[in-house]
Motif scaffolding. Structure first.
Motif, short mmCIF file in Angstrom:
data_model
loop_
_atom_site.label_atom_id
_atom_site.label_comp_id
_atom_site.label_asym_id
_atom_site.label_seq_id
_atom_site.Cartn_x
_atom_site.Cartn_y
_atom_site.Cartn_z
N TRP A 147 0.83 -1.20 0.00
CA TRP A 147 0.00 0.00 0.00
C TRP A 147 0.86 1.25 0.00
N THR A 148 0.45 2.23 -0.79
CA THR A 148 1.01 3.58 -0.75
C THR A 148 -0.16 4.56 -0.79
N PRO A 149 0.06 5.82 -0.44
CA PRO A 149 -1.05 6.78 -0.50
C PRO A 149 -1.67 6.94 -1.87
N GLY A 150 -1.04 6.44 -2.91
CA GLY A 150 -1.61 6.55 -4.24
C GLY A 150 -2.55 5.42 -4.62
N ARG A 151 -2.65 4.38 -3.78
CA ARG A 151 -3.50 3.25 -4.12
C ARG A 151 -4.97 3.59 -3.92
N ALA A 152 -5.84 2.95 -4.72
CA ALA A 152 -7.27 3.28 -4.71
C ALA A 152 -8.03 2.60 -3.59
N ASP A 153 -7.43 1.60 -2.93
CA ASP A 153 -8.12 0.95 -1.82
C ASP A 153 -7.09 0.51 -0.79
N PHE A 154 -7.57 -0.05 0.32
CA PHE A 154 -6.73 -0.20 1.51
C PHE A 154 -7.21 -1.38 2.32
N LEU A 155 -6.26 -2.16 2.86
CA LEU A 155 -6.57 -3.27 3.74
C LEU A 155 -5.51 -3.35 4.83
N ALA A 156 -5.95 -3.36 6.08
CA ALA A 156 -5.04 -3.49 7.22
C ALA A 156 -5.62 -4.53 8.15
N CYS A 157 -4.79 -5.49 8.55
CA CYS A 157 -5.33 -6.57 9.36
C CYS A 157 -4.24 -7.35 10.08
N ALA A 158 -4.68 -8.26 10.94
CA ALA A 158 -3.77 -9.20 11.55
C ALA A 158 -3.16 -10.09 10.47
N PRO A 159 -1.88 -10.42 10.58
CA PRO A 159 -1.23 -11.20 9.51
C PRO A 159 -1.93 -12.52 9.22
N GLY A 160 -2.44 -13.17 10.26
CA GLY A 160 -3.07 -14.46 10.07
C GLY A 160 -4.39 -14.42 9.34
#
Length: 276
Positions: free
Chosen positions: A250-263
């Motif tokens: 992910w970079t600020p230029g991406r159109a979407d975003f996902l953040a989560c626990a690695p598992g």
């Protein structure tokens, strides 16, 4: 997290980050200003009145916060539009939301914060998120972990999506009909595959919960950078995985975003990437 066309970096910006304690002090002072403006009842009835109150909150906080942050990092620049997306030019920028969750604040609710993130060459390197009503201050520096009121925090250890508390939300008013359709479809998909789905704003207040291990997954179909850069650094430094929905960095230029626990990343990415 570099993206876009670089410009020549500022020659004066070669020293380490500004002292984290000084950034915390500035953000907490600004939080006091915003807290003093909270009322138990909504402010504004018409859209014009609501927007006027939102702008008044921003102006009051920025009058305190902006000069202090710029003084802490001479030569840094200020990202003016908190609802803007896309990559920034190279160099150092303060990406600030003076009232993250401003719409909640002007309606007399409690889900709001003050955030300040130093972004260097499109990578967040230092962030402070302060919630005045709870006294919580989340901090992170790249390579040095994430903390809540000075104590280390860590993302969830869950590995099963059907046990996960997941969330998303609308990044800003006036998104396209296609974006709204995708949000709705993603909620339906996660209602099927996850345990419980939270849909709320602002993004940062969901992301601090991911960083602290209280919730497990957050995604968003938007590139509003002020709502994502602080949480992206907190989650990553707390041991989480931060990518675009297709799993790319992910970079600020991406159109979407996902953040989560690695598992949970592979399964969450697969569910969300299936939405056309």
């Amino acid at each position: 997290m570099q993206h876009g066309t670089p410009t020549a970096p500022h020659a004066s910006l070669t020293s380490p980050n500004p002292p984290l304690d000084d950034v915390v002090a500035a953000v907490e002072q600004a939080g006091g200003v915003l807290g003093a403006r909270l009322t138990p009842r909504p402010r504004g009835v018409t859209l014009d009145e609501i927007v006027e109150e939102i702008h008044a909150n921003d102006a009051a906080v920025l009058a305190v916060l902006k000069p202090r942050l710029l003084a802490l990092r001479p030569g840094s620049r200020w990202a003016q539009d908190e609802l803007a997306g896309g990559a920034l030019p190279s160099g150092e920028w303060w990406v600030v939301d003076p009232a993250e969750g401003n719409i909640n604040h002007v309606h007399g609710m409690t889900d709001w914060a003050v955030t300040a993130t130093l972004v260097r060459d499109n990578k967040p390197v230092l962030t402070v998120v302060h919630l005045p009503l709870t006294g919580e201050t989340y901090t992170a520096e790249a390579g040095h972990g994430a903390r809540l009121n000075g104590a280390p925090i860590q993302v969830s250890r869950k590995t099963a999506l059907d046990a996960a508390l997941v969330g998303t939300g609308q990044a800003r008013p006036g998104e396209s009909a296609e974006t709204f359709r995708r949000i709705g479809a993603s909620v339906t998909a996660m209602l099927t595959h996850g345990l419980v789905v939270r849909v709320s704003v602002p993004a940062t207040l969901q992301l601090v919960h991911v960083a602290a291990g209280r919730t497990d997954v957050f995604w968003q179909f938007s590139d509003v950078r002020s709502g994502l850069v602080a949480g992206a650094l907190l989650v990553a430094e707390a041991g989480g995985t931060v990518t675009s929905i297709d799993g790319e960095p992910w970079t600020p230029g991406r159109a979407d975003f996902l953040a989560c626990a690695p598992g949970l990343h592979a399964r969450a990415s697969a569910v969300l990437a299936s939405i056309a």
